[in-house]
Scaffold this active site. Structure first.
Site, PDB file in Angstrom:
ATOM      1  N   ILE A 155     -36.612 -10.558 -42.528  1.00 22.39           N
ATOM      2  CA  ILE A 155     -36.495 -11.678 -43.467  1.00 22.39           C
ATOM      3  C   ILE A 155     -37.845 -12.378 -43.647  1.00 22.39           C
ATOM      4  O   ILE A 155     -38.266 -12.671 -44.769  1.00 22.39           O
ATOM      5  CB  ILE A 155     -35.415 -12.670 -42.986  1.00 22.39           C
ATOM      6  CG1 ILE A 155     -34.040 -11.973 -42.962  1.00 22.39           C
ATOM      7  CG2 ILE A 155     -35.374 -13.903 -43.865  1.00 22.39           C
ATOM      8  CD1 ILE A 155     -32.937 -12.745 -42.251  1.00 22.39           C
ATOM      9  N   ASP A 174     -45.760 -14.863 -34.521  1.00 23.22           N
ATOM     10  CA  ASP A 174     -44.747 -13.916 -34.041  1.00 23.22           C
ATOM     11  C   ASP A 174     -45.391 -13.159 -32.887  1.00 23.22           C
ATOM     12  O   ASP A 174     -46.518 -12.653 -33.025  1.00 23.22           O
ATOM     13  CB  ASP A 174     -44.346 -12.947 -35.180  1.00 23.22           C
ATOM     14  CG  ASP A 174     -43.108 -12.120 -34.841  1.00 23.22           C
ATOM     15  OD1 ASP A 174     -43.008 -11.621 -33.701  1.00 23.22           O
ATOM     16  OD2 ASP A 174     -42.250 -11.962 -35.719  1.00 23.22           O
ATOM     17  N   CYS A 205     -37.207 -16.689 -36.953  1.00 25.75           N
ATOM     18  CA  CYS A 205     -37.115 -16.008 -35.661  1.00 25.75           C
ATOM     19  C   CYS A 205     -35.681 -16.126 -35.142  1.00 25.75           C
ATOM     20  O   CYS A 205     -34.925 -16.988 -35.582  1.00 25.75           O
ATOM     21  CB  CYS A 205     -38.105 -16.610 -34.657  1.00 25.75           C
ATOM     22  SG  CYS A 205     -37.909 -18.373 -34.421  1.00 25.75           S
ATOM     23  N   PRO A 206     -35.284 -15.255 -34.206  1.00 28.42           N
ATOM     24  CA  PRO A 206     -33.928 -15.376 -33.653  1.00 28.42           C
ATOM     25  C   PRO A 206     -33.838 -16.577 -32.718  1.00 28.42           C
ATOM     26  O   PRO A 206     -34.863 -17.088 -32.253  1.00 28.42           O
ATOM     27  CB  PRO A 206     -33.748 -14.069 -32.875  1.00 28.42           C
ATOM     28  CG  PRO A 206     -35.125 -13.596 -32.571  1.00 28.42           C
ATOM     29  CD  PRO A 206     -36.053 -14.156 -33.606  1.00 28.42           C
ATOM     30  N   THR A 232     -33.488 -21.362 -42.201  1.00 29.43           N
ATOM     31  CA  THR A 232     -32.344 -20.526 -42.607  1.00 29.43           C
ATOM     32  C   THR A 232     -31.987 -19.586 -41.472  1.00 29.43           C
ATOM     33  O   THR A 232     -31.267 -18.617 -41.684  1.00 29.43           O
ATOM     34  CB  THR A 232     -32.683 -19.678 -43.860  1.00 29.43           C
ATOM     35  OG1 THR A 232     -33.884 -18.954 -43.594  1.00 29.43           O
ATOM     36  CG2 THR A 232     -32.824 -20.521 -45.103  1.00 29.43           C
ATOM     37  N   SER A 233     -32.496 -19.853 -40.260  1.00 30.86           N
ATOM     38  CA  SER A 233     -32.318 -18.881 -39.177  1.00 30.86           C
ATOM     39  C   SER A 233     -31.138 -19.240 -38.274  1.00 30.86           C
ATOM     40  O   SER A 233     -30.056 -18.678 -38.425  1.00 30.86           O
ATOM     41  CB  SER A 233     -33.617 -18.735 -38.407  1.00 30.86           C
ATOM     42  OG  SER A 233     -33.599 -17.517 -37.726  1.00 30.86           O
ATOM     43  N   ARG A 234     -31.348 -20.164 -37.356  1.00 37.40           N
ATOM     44  CA  ARG A 234     -30.250 -20.651 -36.514  1.00 37.40           C
ATOM     45  C   ARG A 234     -30.502 -22.123 -36.226  1.00 37.40           C
ATOM     46  O   ARG A 234     -31.648 -22.523 -35.974  1.00 37.40           O
ATOM     47  CB  ARG A 234     -30.165 -19.877 -35.191  1.00 37.40           C
ATOM     48  CG  ARG A 234     -29.540 -18.492 -35.283  1.00 37.40           C
ATOM     49  CD  ARG A 234     -28.045 -18.512 -35.601  1.00 37.40           C
ATOM     50  NE  ARG A 234     -27.476 -17.170 -35.691  1.00 37.40           N
ATOM     51  CZ  ARG A 234     -27.336 -16.465 -36.805  1.00 37.40           C
ATOM     52  NH1 ARG A 234     -27.723 -16.976 -37.961  1.00 37.40           N
ATOM     53  NH2 ARG A 234     -26.808 -15.258 -36.785  1.00 37.40           N
ATOM     54  N   ASP A 258     -30.159 -24.526 -43.772  1.00 38.77           N
ATOM     55  CA  ASP A 258     -28.913 -23.815 -44.076  1.00 38.77           C
ATOM     56  C   ASP A 258     -28.090 -23.654 -42.797  1.00 38.77           C
ATOM     57  O   ASP A 258     -26.965 -23.165 -42.840  1.00 38.77           O
ATOM     58  CB  ASP A 258     -29.254 -22.428 -44.651  1.00 38.77           C
ATOM     59  CG  ASP A 258     -28.017 -21.655 -45.094  1.00 38.77           C
ATOM     60  OD1 ASP A 258     -27.215 -22.226 -45.863  1.00 38.77           O
ATOM     61  OD2 ASP A 258     -27.851 -20.495 -44.669  1.00 38.77           O
ATOM     62  N   GLU A 263     -23.142 -26.728 -36.001  1.00 42.02           N
ATOM     63  CA  GLU A 263     -22.451 -26.373 -37.255  1.00 42.02           C
ATOM     64  C   GLU A 263     -21.062 -25.778 -37.063  1.00 42.02           C
ATOM     65  O   GLU A 263     -20.250 -25.772 -37.994  1.00 42.02           O
ATOM     66  CB  GLU A 263     -23.297 -25.383 -38.070  1.00 42.02           C
ATOM     67  CG  GLU A 263     -23.352 -23.964 -37.480  1.00 42.02           C
ATOM     68  CD  GLU A 263     -24.154 -22.990 -38.340  1.00 42.02           C
ATOM     69  OE1 GLU A 263     -25.256 -23.346 -38.783  1.00 42.02           O
ATOM     70  OE2 GLU A 263     -23.666 -21.867 -38.560  1.00 42.02           O
ATOM     71  N   HIS A 295     -24.719 -22.732 -44.369  1.00 36.46           N
ATOM     72  CA  HIS A 295     -24.863 -21.345 -43.897  1.00 36.46           C
ATOM     73  C   HIS A 295     -24.439 -20.334 -44.982  1.00 36.46           C
ATOM     74  O   HIS A 295     -23.559 -19.506 -44.773  1.00 36.46           O
ATOM     75  CB  HIS A 295     -24.056 -21.127 -42.610  1.00 36.46           C
ATOM     76  CG  HIS A 295     -24.688 -20.088 -41.712  1.00 36.46           C
ATOM     77  ND1 HIS A 295     -24.851 -20.248 -40.365  1.00 36.46           N
ATOM     78  CD2 HIS A 295     -25.217 -18.876 -41.994  1.00 36.46           C
ATOM     79  CE1 HIS A 295     -25.431 -19.188 -39.839  1.00 36.46           C
ATOM     80  NE2 HIS A 295     -25.664 -18.331 -40.823  1.00 36.46           N
TER      81      HIS A 295
HETATM   82  P1  NAD Z   1     -35.697  -9.547 -37.169  1.00 32.62           P
HETATM   83  O1  NAD Z   1     -35.244  -9.135 -35.815  1.00 32.62           O
HETATM   84  O2  NAD Z   1     -36.019  -8.498 -38.175  1.00 32.62           O
HETATM   85  O3  NAD Z   1     -36.989 -10.490 -37.018  1.00 32.62           O
HETATM   86  C1  NAD Z   1     -37.084 -11.519 -36.084  1.00 32.62           C
HETATM   87  C2  NAD Z   1     -38.569 -11.701 -35.786  1.00 32.62           C
HETATM   88  O4  NAD Z   1     -38.693 -12.855 -34.955  1.00 32.62           O
HETATM   89  C3  NAD Z   1     -39.177 -10.513 -35.042  1.00 32.62           C
HETATM   90  O5  NAD Z   1     -40.360 -10.087 -35.688  1.00 32.62           O
HETATM   91  C4  NAD Z   1     -39.498 -11.090 -33.671  1.00 32.62           C
HETATM   92  O6  NAD Z   1     -40.666 -10.511 -33.073  1.00 32.62           O
HETATM   93  C5  NAD Z   1     -39.719 -12.551 -34.008  1.00 32.62           C
HETATM   94  N1  NAD Z   1     -39.651 -13.428 -32.853  1.00 32.62           N
HETATM   95  C6  NAD Z   1     -38.963 -13.238 -31.687  1.00 32.62           C
HETATM   96  N2  NAD Z   1     -39.243 -14.237 -30.838  1.00 32.62           N
HETATM   97  C7  NAD Z   1     -40.098 -15.073 -31.485  1.00 32.62           C
HETATM   98  C8  NAD Z   1     -40.750 -16.279 -31.119  1.00 32.62           C
HETATM   99  N3  NAD Z   1     -40.594 -16.828 -29.888  1.00 32.62           N
HETATM  100  N4  NAD Z   1     -41.565 -16.865 -32.016  1.00 32.62           N
HETATM  101  C9  NAD Z   1     -41.761 -16.306 -33.236  1.00 32.62           C
HETATM  102  N5  NAD Z   1     -41.184 -15.154 -33.643  1.00 32.62           N
HETATM  103  C10 NAD Z   1     -40.367 -14.560 -32.762  1.00 32.62           C
HETATM  104  O7  NAD Z   1     -34.595 -10.544 -37.720  1.00 32.62           O
HETATM  105  P2  NAD Z   1     -34.300 -10.955 -39.243  1.00 32.62           P
HETATM  106  O8  NAD Z   1     -33.351  -9.984 -39.845  1.00 32.62           O
HETATM  107  O9  NAD Z   1     -35.594 -11.227 -39.924  1.00 32.62           O
HETATM  108  O10 NAD Z   1     -33.471 -12.294 -39.023  1.00 32.62           O
HETATM  109  C11 NAD Z   1     -34.082 -13.434 -38.472  1.00 32.62           C
HETATM  110  C12 NAD Z   1     -33.010 -14.448 -38.128  1.00 32.62           C
HETATM  111  O11 NAD Z   1     -32.418 -14.928 -39.341  1.00 32.62           O
HETATM  112  C13 NAD Z   1     -31.825 -13.877 -37.343  1.00 32.62           C
HETATM  113  O12 NAD Z   1     -32.064 -13.889 -35.953  1.00 32.62           O
HETATM  114  C14 NAD Z   1     -30.696 -14.800 -37.719  1.00 32.62           C
HETATM  115  O13 NAD Z   1     -30.616 -15.813 -36.741  1.00 32.62           O
HETATM  116  C15 NAD Z   1     -31.131 -15.419 -39.035  1.00 32.62           C
HETATM  117  N6  NAD Z   1     -30.221 -15.098 -40.152  1.00 32.62           N
HETATM  118  C16 NAD Z   1     -29.663 -16.125 -40.851  1.00 32.62           C
HETATM  119  C17 NAD Z   1     -28.817 -15.860 -41.931  1.00 32.62           C
HETATM  120  C18 NAD Z   1     -28.189 -16.960 -42.761  1.00 32.62           C
HETATM  121  O14 NAD Z   1     -27.258 -16.699 -43.535  1.00 32.62           O
HETATM  122  N7  NAD Z   1     -28.647 -18.212 -42.680  1.00 32.62           N
HETATM  123  C19 NAD Z   1     -28.560 -14.536 -42.261  1.00 32.62           C
HETATM  124  C20 NAD Z   1     -29.163 -13.515 -41.533  1.00 32.62           C
HETATM  125  C21 NAD Z   1     -30.000 -13.801 -40.474  1.00 32.62           C
END
Ligand code: NAD
Length: 328
Positions: A155, A174, A205-206, A232-234, A258, A263, A295
């Site tokens: 993302i 990252d 990031c996750p 938009t992550s968590r 988001d 939540e 979300h």
């Molecule tokens: P991904 O696994 O492809 O990418 C996550 C990136 O975060 C990786 O490159 C990883 O190295 C990096 N990372 C790990 N620890 C880190 C840190 N301490 N600091 C910085 N970067 C770090 O995941 P993705 O598919 O890009 O998804 C990212 C996040 O988006 C998911 O974990 C999920 O929580 C969230 N998400 C939200 C929605 C939504 O509807 N709002 C939908 C899908 C995913």
């Protein structure tokens, strides 16, 4: 196999049913979240299929195991809500949908940023009230601004590309730099540098113990006072109290989220006729420079189709005893 689908909503039901049309598996939909109280509902089901706010902790897993469940299939990428160690100890396999549309989430992050910056949400309401005054709607050019992206996986990479299209300079943090981002000219810096130099910060990031509250009192102090933060992550990536304090002091340009750390009891539900007990969420919605969506970043037709199809593939692979390519 019999599959119990938890936290199911109308928007996804037909897509899931369509994906399983020619399969021998039976889907049973439950509106409720899976947690230790609701876990007995899964008694006798071979698999449970869960989403972001289901609480699949050790207690829940113990009950699932006693009821004969052998597979937990997540309909999402993030798996912070599953105790994977507990699942392993009960011999329950866990699969997820690692990527269904990075575009959906990155584009929503962009939509949040544009809406907040150009006050589209306010303009929409004003015009519907025949108020064509543009007072209070001034934003800033994205062109030439510095955008900091925390997490450049699937993302984050798409978000970097979109921001470059606007003519922004993109910084990233990252621990595992992404070659495609480097090739795009994204500059990797340490977190402090990103916080200090960015006009816009977007979290991709996750959520894990290292990233929990990555945005907190200390890190917020390092941000530019006009910085806009997008999440938009968590929800757990942001310390809500810290961000409220900072907003109250006028030391943050804006916040667009988001996701929200508490939540699970509110998002995805229509609570429009109820009193919301969460004072922090309610406080957030009162700031003129805060935008909250519930979300929905993943919610595109393409993403729903990919989620349903990958979920079917995961379940079929498990039923056939094949390799689980999306196992956690
Ligand atoms: P991904 O696994 O492809 O990418 C996550 C990136 O975060 C990786 O490159 C990883 O190295 C990096 N990372 C790990 N620890 C880190 C840190 N301490 N600091 C910085 N970067 C770090 O995941 P993705 O598919 O890009 O998804 C990212 C996040 O988006 C998911 O974990 C999920 O929580 C969230 N998400 C939200 C929605 C939504 O509807 N709002 C939908 C899908 C995913």
């Amino acid at each position: 196999m019999d599959i119990a689908i938890f936290s199911s909503h109308r928007y996804e039901r037909s897509t899931l049913e369509h994906a399983f049309t020619n399969s021998s598996h039976t889907l049973v939909f439950f509106d409720v979240h899976l947690n230790s109280q609701q876990a007995p509902l899964a008694n006798g089901f071979d698999a449970v299929c869960v989403f972001v706010n289901d609480v699949v902790d050790a207690k829940t897993i113990e009950i699932l195991s006693a009821g004969g469940t052998k597979l937990i299939a997540l309909r999402c990428a993030g798996f912070n809500n599953v105790d994977t160690e507990a699942a392993k100890s009960y011999g329950i396999r866990v699969v997820r949908v690692p990527a269904y549309s990075p575009f959906a989430v990155a584009e929503h992050a962009c939509a949040l940023m544009l809406t907040l910056n150009r006050h589209i949400h306010k303009a929409y309401n004003k015009v519907r009230d025949s108020n064509f005054s543009i007072e209070g709607l001034c934003g800033f050019d994205l062109h030439g601004k510095t955008v900091g992206v925390i997490g450049t996986g699937a993302i984050g990479q798409v978000f970097c590309q979109i921001m470059q299209g606007f003519g922004c300079k993109v910084l990233a943090f990252d621990p595992v730099p992404n070659d495609s981002c480097l090739a795009l000219g994204v500059k990797y810096v340490d977190l402090d540098q990103l916080l200090m130099d960015s006009d816009i910060i977007s979290l991709h990031c996750p959520l894990n113990p290292k990233t929990h509250h990555i945005i907190n009192h200390e890190t917020l102090k390092k941000c530019k006072p006009h910085a806009v933060i997008i999440n938009t992550s968590r929800g757990g990536l942001i310390n809500t109290h810290a961000v409220i304090d900072t907003l109250k002091q006028g030391r943050l340009g804006g916040l667009a989220i988001d996701v929200y750390e508490e939540e699970s009891d509110v998002f995805f539900e229509d609570l429009s006729d109820q009193i919301i007990a969460d004072d922090d969420l309610m406080r957030l919605t009162t700031f003129p420079n805060v935008l909250v969506t519930g979300h929905q970043a993943f919610l595109t037709r393409e993403a729903l189709t990919n989620i349903a199809e990958t979920t079917r593939e995961n379940i079929e692979a498990f039923a056939a005893g094949s390799d689980l390519i999306n196992e956690i």
